[in-house]
Motif scaffolding. Structure first.
Motif, PDB file in Angstrom:
ATOM      1  N   SER A  62       1.988   8.590  -1.745  1.00 23.57           N
ATOM      2  CA  SER A  62       1.447   8.901  -3.079  1.00 23.57           C
ATOM      3  C   SER A  62       1.016   7.626  -3.781  1.00 23.57           C
ATOM      4  O   SER A  62       1.739   6.622  -3.767  1.00 23.57           O
ATOM      5  CB  SER A  62       2.509   9.626  -3.922  1.00 23.57           C
ATOM      6  OG  SER A  62       2.039   9.838  -5.238  1.00 23.57           O
ATOM      7  N   ASP A  63      -0.147   7.683  -4.409  1.00 23.66           N
ATOM      8  CA  ASP A  63      -0.634   6.536  -5.187  1.00 23.66           C
ATOM      9  C   ASP A  63      -0.399   6.747  -6.684  1.00 23.66           C
ATOM     10  O   ASP A  63      -1.040   6.113  -7.521  1.00 23.66           O
ATOM     11  CB  ASP A  63      -2.120   6.302  -4.930  1.00 23.66           C
ATOM     12  CG  ASP A  63      -2.989   7.497  -5.327  1.00 23.66           C
ATOM     13  OD1 ASP A  63      -2.423   8.549  -5.716  1.00 23.66           O
ATOM     14  OD2 ASP A  63      -4.228   7.393  -5.239  1.00 23.66           O
ATOM     15  N   GLU A  84       7.944   8.310  -2.629  1.00 24.84           N
ATOM     16  CA  GLU A  84       7.257   7.028  -2.811  1.00 24.84           C
ATOM     17  C   GLU A  84       7.984   6.166  -3.839  1.00 24.84           C
ATOM     18  O   GLU A  84       8.146   4.951  -3.647  1.00 24.84           O
ATOM     19  CB  GLU A  84       5.814   7.264  -3.247  1.00 24.84           C
ATOM     20  CG  GLU A  84       4.936   6.023  -3.233  1.00 24.84           C
ATOM     21  CD  GLU A  84       4.546   5.611  -1.817  1.00 24.84           C
ATOM     22  OE1 GLU A  84       4.550   4.383  -1.553  1.00 24.84           O
ATOM     23  OE2 GLU A  84       4.229   6.487  -0.996  1.00 24.84           O
ATOM     24  N   ARG A 140       3.795   4.240 -10.930  1.00 24.63           N
ATOM     25  CA  ARG A 140       3.473   3.135 -11.832  1.00 24.63           C
ATOM     26  C   ARG A 140       4.754   2.359 -12.162  1.00 24.63           C
ATOM     27  O   ARG A 140       5.834   2.943 -12.246  1.00 24.63           O
ATOM     28  CB  ARG A 140       2.848   3.668 -13.128  1.00 24.63           C
ATOM     29  CG  ARG A 140       1.615   4.540 -12.899  1.00 24.63           C
ATOM     30  CD  ARG A 140       0.450   3.749 -12.325  1.00 24.63           C
ATOM     31  NE  ARG A 140      -0.708   4.598 -12.075  1.00 24.63           N
ATOM     32  CZ  ARG A 140      -1.057   5.059 -10.885  1.00 24.63           C
ATOM     33  NH1 ARG A 140      -0.334   4.737  -9.814  1.00 24.63           N
ATOM     34  NH2 ARG A 140      -2.116   5.828 -10.744  1.00 24.63           N
ATOM     35  N   PRO A 187       0.834  -1.208   0.000  1.00 24.32           N
ATOM     36  CA  PRO A 187       0.000   0.000   0.000  1.00 24.32           C
ATOM     37  C   PRO A 187       0.870   1.260   0.000  1.00 24.32           C
ATOM     38  O   PRO A 187       1.879   1.322   0.703  1.00 24.32           O
ATOM     39  CB  PRO A 187      -0.815  -0.121   1.290  1.00 24.32           C
ATOM     40  CG  PRO A 187      -0.810  -1.585   1.592  1.00 24.32           C
ATOM     41  CD  PRO A 187       0.509  -2.106   1.130  1.00 24.32           C
ATOM     42  N   PRO A 188       0.519   2.275  -0.806  1.00 26.22           N
ATOM     43  CA  PRO A 188       1.329   3.496  -0.841  1.00 26.22           C
ATOM     44  C   PRO A 188       1.308   4.232   0.492  1.00 26.22           C
ATOM     45  O   PRO A 188       0.308   4.217   1.209  1.00 26.22           O
ATOM     46  CB  PRO A 188       0.661   4.320  -1.946  1.00 26.22           C
ATOM     47  CG  PRO A 188      -0.727   3.787  -2.054  1.00 26.22           C
ATOM     48  CD  PRO A 188      -0.649   2.342  -1.712  1.00 26.22           C
ATOM     49  N   GLN A 189       2.423   4.869   0.798  1.00 26.80           N
ATOM     50  CA  GLN A 189       2.548   5.621   2.048  1.00 26.80           C
ATOM     51  C   GLN A 189       2.227   7.109   1.871  1.00 26.80           C
ATOM     52  O   GLN A 189       1.542   7.699   2.695  1.00 26.80           O
ATOM     53  CB  GLN A 189       3.978   5.474   2.587  1.00 26.80           C
ATOM     54  CG  GLN A 189       4.359   4.047   2.923  1.00 26.80           C
ATOM     55  CD  GLN A 189       3.511   3.497   4.048  1.00 26.80           C
ATOM     56  OE1 GLN A 189       3.427   4.071   5.130  1.00 26.80           O
ATOM     57  NE2 GLN A 189       2.849   2.377   3.791  1.00 26.80           N
ATOM     58  N   ASP A 214      -2.071  -4.160 -10.851  1.00 26.17           N
ATOM     59  CA  ASP A 214      -2.342  -4.417  -9.440  1.00 26.17           C
ATOM     60  C   ASP A 214      -3.054  -5.749  -9.213  1.00 26.17           C
ATOM     61  O   ASP A 214      -3.361  -6.106  -8.083  1.00 26.17           O
ATOM     62  CB  ASP A 214      -3.129  -3.265  -8.821  1.00 26.17           C
ATOM     63  CG  ASP A 214      -4.427  -2.975  -9.560  1.00 26.17           C
ATOM     64  OD1 ASP A 214      -4.849  -3.813 -10.379  1.00 26.17           O
ATOM     65  OD2 ASP A 214      -5.007  -1.897  -9.324  1.00 26.17           O
TER      66      ASP A 214
END
Length: 610
Positions: free
Chosen positions: A472-473, A552, A476, A468-470, A496
């Motif tokens: 920033s999502d 990230e 890619r 899971p991103p910390q 994903d």
């Protein structure tokens, strides 16, 4: 059959040939005779022009205005010649009898005739040059799929926009040819007659609204399907040789075709069918393929697919055709939706489907005839299937229909997951090496053995990266695969769903090395990790997102490096690269995504590292 222009010019050609023979024999008619003869030709062409215009307008045969304007051009030419012949007489009349008597008889002003011919020739030449140099908004090879598609759409809309001046600025981009047949035929197919079913008694307001979930439990009947198809695309009137349909169409050209993928229709075996509106019947095309390209419709009673034979509209409306055929498709689909509701079915458009796969399922080429929309028919209680993942197809410049092919491709989608367009990865294995040992052994390895990386190891490494991103999502993951057991070389995007989507195949080791400032560590790697960030989610919360995106990406990259050590592999991060070449390498649009990180992976050559 001779082309239209030959028929239109035939009287002029015969008259010109007769004059040529007469001149060769020294018996050229006198001026007065020439005046009378050209006047008769002029009257003939004027009557033909007016007659065609009145007749075809009265019969709503708009496409044959082609004849109208071709006769009009010849009329203009004859009027010009006629004025040249009569100009001296008009001048004498304006001067009055006294002056006219003293004016010597003038000869035919040959220079004026030559000037008009030269002007017409120059206009034709300029038109051909305009056609040759007109830039069409085609997608650019190597550009991002999504970004390149949007850019192509913007350019198409500007290119196809009309103004009073645009008529003089450009010519059509391709030669559209003559009008295709009004109806598509399958002469060797078996046919299914469609009886009347009684659908359509519901009021308009009720039909425009979806029926209640409990409105219908029994399957759709064949006769009801026939009524639904008729109210969408059937022939409702024949007038003046034209078959008018249930839904309107630009220029009465009716480019749409309807297909049915039937799964649960009472009285109709499961299969793929084409609707023939001229005979009001179904043409049997074959069985339903395993993958239709519309996974969201796999549980529907029937899937109705609307296509367009683009030349039916394009031969008249040229590069503006795609605007018209899509709007015409909307007319047809609304009739289809209302008729489906009137039959007690839930009619729902599928917003996402794989255009190329669905075209193949119907047996159409996707170029001359392209899929535009798909609508499901379900009984009220049926639930839609889970949505699949889609992406824009890779740009492919060129196309038989020029700008129309380009914009159709730009608005198309392709499946990227659930086994369509993706590569399943083996189940990941847990890395048991103690964390302290992994961190202690990590070094930047710059030399690699020629052995390939095991696919199972790559799968496990990617699974560990997908945390899971910390902050920033927007990050890619792309891979340039050079040497991996069981995986063809090429560029891949990690999904994903723990699968790889193939962006393009081939050997890209040299291209990756060139993009990374020609560093040998990238060129020798078995796999090159390329991380990018999408600008929209990156900056959605403001400028601070830029900092978060790079942090990230660094965290994701560190998982790659640590995962390599834990699996006996070697890795090396690289931050120096040419941004434009890196974006082209993985097929993204720099206006929407930025490459931020490279990292090499391979089997270690030795343990001499810094």
């Amino acid at each position: 059959m001779m082309p239209k222009i030959v028929w239109v010019l035939l009287p002029l050609a015969l008259y010109g040939a007769w004059l040529g023979v007469a001149a060769a024999r020294g018996r050229l008619p006198p001026r007065q005779s020439l005046n009378v003869q050209t006047s008769l030709l002029l009257v003939t062409y004027l009557l033909a022009t007016a007659g065609l215009g009145i007749f075809w307008v009265a019969n709503q045969q708009l496409p044959v205005f082609d004849w109208h304007y071709l006769f009009g051009y010849c009329t203009v030419l004859l009027v010009s010649i006629h004025l040249i012949f009569n100009l001296p007489m008009v001048v004498r009349w304006l001067r009055g009898p006294a002056r006219a008597a003293t004016t010597p008889r003038s000869r035919i002003p040959a220079l004026k005739v030559l000037a008009i011919v030269a002007a017409l020739g120059a206009a034709f030449f300029l038109g051909t040059r305009q056609r040759a140099t007109e830039a069409l908004p085609m997608p650019v090879a190597g550009a991002a799929a999504d970004g390149g598609a949007v850019d192509a759409l913007v350019r198409f809309h500007e290119f196809s926009s009309e103004s009073r001046a645009s008529v003089f600025r450009r010519a059509p981009g391709i030669e559209w040819g003559a009008a295709p047949p009004a109806f598509k035929r399958y002469p060797n197919a078996r046919h299914v007659a469609l009886p009347a079913g009684g659908v359509g008694a519901a009021g308009l307001s009720a039909a425009l609204r979806a029926p209640a979930a409990s409105a219908r439990a029994e399957p759709l009947r064949l006769a009801e399907l026939g009524d639904i198809l008729f109210m969408a695309a059937g022939v409702t009137e024949r007038r003046g040789g034209n078959a008018l349909r249930a839904a309107p169409s630009s220029g009465a050209l009716f480019s749409n075709e309807l297909y049915v993928i039937a799964r649960a229709v009472d009285g109709l075996p499961a299969g793929v069918y084409h609707y023939d509106p001229d005979q009001h019947r179904l043409d049997v095309l074959g069985t339903i393929p395993a993958v239709t390209g519309a996974p969201g419709a796999d549980d529907a009673d029937a899937l109705l697919v609307a296509t367009s034979i683009f030349r039916r509209t394009g031969y008249k409306y040229r590069d503006r055709a795609y605007r018209y055929v899509t709007a015409d498709t909307g007319h047809l689909l609304e009739n289809l939706r209302a008729a489906g509701h009137a039959a007690g079915m839930r009619a729902q458009l599928e917003s996402r489907f794989d255009d190329a796969r669905l075209a193949r399922a119907l047996g159409v080429d996707g170029v001359e005839e392209g899929v535009l929309a798909a609508m499901t028919l379900r009984r009220g209680g049926a639930a839609p299937a889970p949505a699949a993942r889609f992406a824009a197809p890779s740009p492919a410049p060129g196309g038989a229909l020029g700008i129309t092919s380009a914009v159709h491709q730009a608005t198309s989608l392709r499946l990227t997951a659930d086994g369509a367009g993706s590569v399943a990865l083996p189940a990941p294995a847990v890395a048991a090496m103690p964390l302290k040992r992994v961190i202690g052994q990590r070094r930047s390895e710059r030399r690699f053995h020629a052995d390939p990386v095991p696919l199972a190891a790559l799968s496990s490494l990617l699974a560990d990266m997908a945390q899971p991103p910390q902050l920033s999502d927007a990050v890619r993951i792309h891979l340039v695969v050079n040497r991996v057991d069981g995986l063809a070389p090429g560029v891949y995007r990690y999904l994903d769903t723990h699968a790889l989507e193939r962006v393009r195949g081939g050997d890209f080791a040299a291209a990756a090395q060139s993009a990374a400032l020609a560093q040998d560590v990238i060129g020798a790697a078995a796999v090159v990790l390329v991380l990018s960030v999408e600008r929209e989610p990156l900056l959605a919360g403001g400028a601070r997102g830029y900092r978060h995106g790079f942090i990230e990406a660094g965290m994701v990259g560190e998982r790659w490096l640590l995962g390599a050590v834990a699996r006996g592999l070697a890795a090396c991060p690289v931050g120096a690269f040419y941004d434009d070449e890196a974006a082209a390498l993985i097929g993204i649009d720099r206006q929407r995504q930025w490459v931020v990180h490279f990292a090499a992976l391979g089997v270690p050559a030795d343990r001499n590292a810094d």
